[in-house]
Every structure is written in structure tokens, then in C-alpha cells.
Scaffold this active site. Structure first.
Site, PDB file in Angstrom:
ATOM      1  N   GLU A 193       0.824  -1.215   0.000  1.00 34.39           N
ATOM      2  CA  GLU A 193       0.000   0.000   0.000  1.00 34.39           C
ATOM      3  C   GLU A 193       0.858   1.265   0.000  1.00 34.39           C
ATOM      4  OE1 GLU A 193      -2.944  -0.365  -0.765  1.00 34.39           O
ATOM      5  OE2 GLU A 193      -3.182  -2.494  -0.320  1.00 34.39           O
ATOM      6  N   HIS A 202      -0.572  -1.581  -9.671  1.00 35.35           N
ATOM      7  CA  HIS A 202      -0.419  -3.019  -9.850  1.00 35.35           C
ATOM      8  C   HIS A 202       0.241  -3.273 -11.206  1.00 35.35           C
ATOM      9  CE1 HIS A 202      -4.165  -3.169  -7.130  1.00 35.35           C
ATOM     10  NE2 HIS A 202      -3.089  -3.372  -6.388  1.00 35.35           N
ATOM     11  N   ARG A 269      23.965   0.813   2.002  1.00 34.77           N
ATOM     12  CA  ARG A 269      24.872  -0.328   2.104  1.00 34.77           C
ATOM     13  C   ARG A 269      26.092  -0.145   1.192  1.00 34.77           C
ATOM     14  NH1 ARG A 269      19.749  -2.387   3.129  1.00 34.77           N
ATOM     15  NH2 ARG A 269      19.196  -2.771   0.958  1.00 34.77           N
ATOM     16  N   GLY A 271      29.191  -0.152   2.414  1.00 39.07           N
ATOM     17  CA  GLY A 271      30.307  -0.889   2.988  1.00 39.07           C
ATOM     18  C   GLY A 271      30.277  -2.353   2.598  1.00 39.07           C
ATOM     19  N   ASP A 372      29.250 -29.778  -4.655  1.00 38.50           N
ATOM     20  CA  ASP A 372      28.912 -28.465  -5.195  1.00 38.50           C
ATOM     21  C   ASP A 372      29.495 -28.247  -6.587  1.00 38.50           C
ATOM     22  OD1 ASP A 372      27.710 -27.769  -2.658  1.00 38.50           O
ATOM     23  OD2 ASP A 372      29.747 -27.514  -1.897  1.00 38.50           O
ATOM     24  N   ASP A 416      37.483 -34.251  -6.402  1.00 39.85           N
ATOM     25  CA  ASP A 416      36.949 -33.097  -7.126  1.00 39.85           C
ATOM     26  C   ASP A 416      37.274 -33.202  -8.614  1.00 39.85           C
ATOM     27  OD1 ASP A 416      36.102 -32.073  -4.694  1.00 39.85           O
ATOM     28  OD2 ASP A 416      37.901 -30.840  -4.423  1.00 39.85           O
TER      29      ASP A 416
END
Length: 487
Positions: A193, A202, A269, A271, A372, A416
Site C-alpha cells: 500500500e 499493480h 549499504r 560498505g 557443489d 573433485d
């Protein structure tokens, strides 16, 4: 004439990520691709810039009609309505915001000021203010209203000679309005709002109480709560999943919209900022302390050496550090994005099997536990796979040039892998990359050189067929040609 638009239908399978090597990286780099003639779910796809302009299509700002990109100073208040029985819409049962509501509203205001050049100052309840907050409990006929949530008026809204701009009203019968919290729909309602009160519409031509609109009625595909909290429609329509939670602050397209109206806040922000775990942002929606506490945000950051720290999450994650990208964080999908013009330098994965993609900056990427996949992209990157069977992916000579080479800091021989398969794919040859004992100047030659005194292996590759290698990766540990490469 045959259409040149790329058509995409959002299904669960669209977002089933590849799990290994280059394919996993490529999937993430194209995750939520948009604009450029694409159609999604039968709707035109808007770029981030297009969406921002569409959300501000009324061209109303507190600086005047079509006055864009200029800073603004606004006042706000929480009137007590002691002498008012009815508001402009005919609603009754008016009441002042509670202390809890006021605190949450101020956090919502702060989240808008973080991303745009807007200064908010509170004034006393009886003073005139640009933006006002109030509760109502009964609709115009006098019935207790349990259907609506809230509504607000854009700047410069004139009705029957009255200036309604900046008024925001909330249905106190809704429990989330009465007791808003960070991940609750009530906090999102306040931020939504306030967005209207600042000049945002919207993403589509619909309003609560006007017919029965659905996602099928949207103007463009990205009209969902994954891209904008000004939207009515679930993030699941575009493949996102917020796990039943709601954003507390402006999202990717909202940031583009509000910065179009008032300019970007370049003091926010500046830093070295940490988002997620160990956060130093001072913002609840950018911070988490446990695996069960999820985050939904679009990062706006004006400088420094910054980090996405998602180390405390156990689910498999996909983290992309490129601007205007989306990441799957903490078991959710597409719940973290990065605003246009923002550089986040570093990322820390959790204990799941994560895919982490860097950008053109000098990134530090840490996979943590799990199997990963790490891709630094351009820049001189530091890659830490952590425990597990990790894959380090490269796709261009510029990913790790001799003058700005990447470091793999914790390579585990026989466990790996280094993925150079894209070079073969690009050359349309399965043996373009081939290992040699010395360079002859031929393209595709690769050479490993291990220095036992410092335990560092140099991986040099002559991608372009030059006199000297144009690709160099420094690897802490030994590497086996027979077992440690994907080509």
C-alpha cells in the site's frame, strides 16, 4: 509469417536443475530469462526495465506528473480519527494504528527509502502529512468487512474536490493486518500500500473488488509476487516457491519502478555487507539465523565488497551473483534476486549440493559441505569447494586469464573435478582440449605443472592457438589428468 517469439510454458520440469558441471551452470545462467521477444504462459515477457515502467504507468510522483528521477522528502502520520466516523470510501469503525502496526509500517517505509531517494519524516497525528495510515472495520453499508485487505491512493488523486493522495487504509478485521510480522502477509500489505502511495500501480489493470481477475488476465508474464509485491498473483505462476511466506520489502521490479520515479539511493549499504546468515544489514528481511527462517528479498546495494551467506541452510541451493538474476535459497525457489546495477562479490553455500555462479567481479565462492558446482565467470576468483565431491567449471579463456587467474584453494585429487567440457562443445570436437607435455602453439593444448615446494598446480590452456597459453588456473593441491577432468 511464423512467430519469432520464444514460447515457454511454466511447468515443474522447467525448473528441475541439472546437477553436474557445465549443464548446471548453464541452467542457472538462463533461469528466469525474460524479455527479448519471449512468451511465457502465453503472455509477453517483460524485461526488468519494461516492468518497472509499466508499474509506474500512471506517471504520478510526489514531485509532479511525469517528474521522474528526482529526490523527494515526505511526511507521514498515524491519525487517531477521534473526530472522524467515516473515511473517503465510506468505511467506518476507524481507528489509529497500534504500536505494533506503527513499528511494522515504519519498517516498510524504511525498505522503500533504502532503494530510492525518498526521505520520510513522521509528524504528529493532528498535522497534515503526505502519507497517512488508518484502520477501518466496517464497510460503507455498515457491515463488518472481512473480505477486503487494504487500499491506498496514488499521489495527486483528486476525488470530489478532495486530495486523497497518500491515504492508506487497512482492514483491522484481518488478523495479519492487526498483528503483522516479517514473513506475514500483513507486512507485505503495508509495503504494497505504501508503494501505491508513492506512485506505483499493480502490474496489471485490476483492483480488489473489481470483478474476479486471475493470473490469466495479466498483461505480461512476470506479473507475480516473485517479481513484484505490487502483484496479486502467486509466484508459483512463474515457477517460484516462497513456501507460504511473503516478501516484506520491494522486489526486483518494484525497485526498478521506484527508482524510475525518484532515483536510486546510492548511499544504501556502501560498505562490506553480508546478507543472510551473519548479516550486518540491520534489516530483518535480509537476515536469517536458522535453517527454518527463510529469506525472500531483492538485494539493493550501493558499494563495498559484499557477500551472500547462505551457509546455515541444508537444502540444495542455486546461487547466482549476476544482476537481475534469481537464486533458489534455503529450500525455496526464485526467492532471492539482485537488482539492476548491483554487484555482490561473494557467496557461501550451505551443506546441500549447491550450484554457485559468480559474475565479472573478483569473486570468492565457497561451496561448503555437499557436492557443489562452482563457476567464477570473469574476474580473478577464489573458489573453495569444501567437503564433498565438487566440480569447478570454466567456459571461456576470460574466466581465468594469466593476468587475472582464478585460484582453486582446496582441490581434492581423485574426488573433485575440473570441467572444461564447454571448450570442446564450442569447438564441436570431443578432443579439442588435449593434454600435452609442452606447448607447440596449437589450439586446445593443455598442460599441468606441479610445484612441490608450494603444493600449487598450474593448469595452462591455449584456447585461441596463440604463441602462449591464454588460460591459467592456479590450484592448491595435485591434479590427475586421468581422473580429475571433465572434457
Amino acid at each position: 509469417m511464423q512467430s519469432t517469439k520464444k514460447a515457454i510454458e511454466i511447468t515443474e520440469s522447467n525448473f528441475a536443475a541439472a546437477t553436474t558441471g557445465y549443464d548446471a551452470v548453464d541452467d542457472l545462467l538462463h533461469y528466469h530469462e525474460r524479455g527479448n521477444g519471449i512468451q511465457i504462459n502465453g503472455k509477453d515477457s517483460f524485461s526488468n526495465e519494461q516492468a518497472g515502467l509499466f508499474i509506474t504507468r500512471e506517471n504520478q510522483t510526489w514531485n509532479g506528473y511525469k517528474v521522474f528521477g528526482q529526490p523527494v522528502k515526505l511526511t507521514f502520520s498515524f491519525p487517531d480519527y477521534k473526530f472522524s466516523s467515516t473515511n473517503v470510501a465510506g468505511d467506518t469503525g476507524l481507528s489509529k494504528f497500534s504500536a505494533e502496526q506503527q513499528q511494522q509500517a515504519k519498517l516498510s517505509l524504511q525498505s522503500w527509502a533504502d532503494v530510492a531517494n525518498i526521505t520520510f519524516t513522521e509528524v504528529a497525528a493532528g498535522q497534515k502529512a503526505n502519507i497517512t495510515f488508518g484502520n477501518y472495520s466496517q464497510d460503507r453499508p455498515g457491515h463488518y468487512d472481512y473480505g477486503t485487505q487494504a487500499y491506498a491512493f496514488l499521489p495527486n488523486t483528486i476525488w470530489q474536490g478532495q486530495d486523497l493522495g497518500g491515504q492508506t487504509w487497512y482492514n483491522v478485521n484481518q488478523s495479519n493486518v492487526k498483528h503483522p510480522a516479517t514473513e506475514d502477509y500483513g507486512r507485505q500489505t503495508f509495503t504494497h500500500e505504501i508503494g501505491h502511495a508513492l506512485g506505483l500501480s499493480h502490474p496489471g489493470d485490476y483492483n480488489a473488488g473489481e470483478g474476479n481477475p486471475t493470473y490469466r488476465d495479466v498483461t505480461y508474464a512476470e506479473d507475480t509476487r516473485q517479481f513484484s509485491l505490487m502483484s496479486y498473483w502467486s509466484e508459483t505462476n512463474t515457477g517460484g516457491d516462497n513456501g507460504g511466506h511473503y516478501a516484506a520489502a520491494p522486489l526486483l521490479d518494484d525497485i526498478a519502478a521506484i527508482q524510475h520515479l525518484y532515483g536510486a539511493n546510492l548511499s544504501t549499504r556502501t560498505g562490506d555487507t553480508v546478507y543472510g546468515f551473519n548479516s550486518n544489514t540491520g534489516r530483518d528481511f535480509l537476515s536469517t539465523t536458522s535453517n527454518s527462517q527463510k529469506v525472500i528479498f531483492a538485494a539493493w546495494d550501493a558499494g563495498g565488497n559484499d557477500t551472500f551467506d547462505f551457509s546455515g541452510y541444508t537444502a540444495n541451493q542455486r546461487i547466482n551473483l549476476n544482476e537481475k538474476s534469481f537464486s533458489d535459497v534455503g529450500g525455496l525457489k526464485g526467492n532471492v534476486s539482485i537488482a539492476a546495477g548491483v554487484t555482490i562479490e561473494n557467496a557461501i553455500g550451505g551443506s546441500g549440493n549447491d550450484v554457485i555462479v559468480g559474475n565479472a567481479a573478483n569473486n570468492v565462492l565457497k561451496g561448503g559441505a555437499g557436492n557443489d558446482v562452482l563457476f567464477g565467470g570473469g574476474g580473478a576468483d577464489e573458489l573453495w569447494g569444501g567437503a564433498g565431491k565438487d566440480i569447478f567449471v570454466f567456459s571461456a579463456a576470460s574466466d581465468s586469464a594469466p593476468g587475472a587467474s582464478d585460484w582453486i584453494r582446496d582441490f581434492q585429487k581423485g574426488i573433485d573435478k575440473i570441467d572444461l567440457s564447454f571448450f570442446n562443445k564450442e569447438a564441436q570436437s570431443s578432443d579439442f582440449i588435449h593434454f600435452v607435455d609442452h606447448f607447440s602453439g596449437a589450439a586446445g593444448e593443455a598442460l599441468l605443472s606441479y610445484n612441490a615446494s608450494n603444493n600449487v598446480t598450474d593448469l595452462s590452456v591455449n584456447i585461441g592457438g596463440h604463441q602462449a597459453p591464454d588460460f591459467l588456473v592456479k590450484i592448491v593441491g595435485q591434479v590427475d589428468v586421468a581422473t580429475d577432468f571433465i572434457v
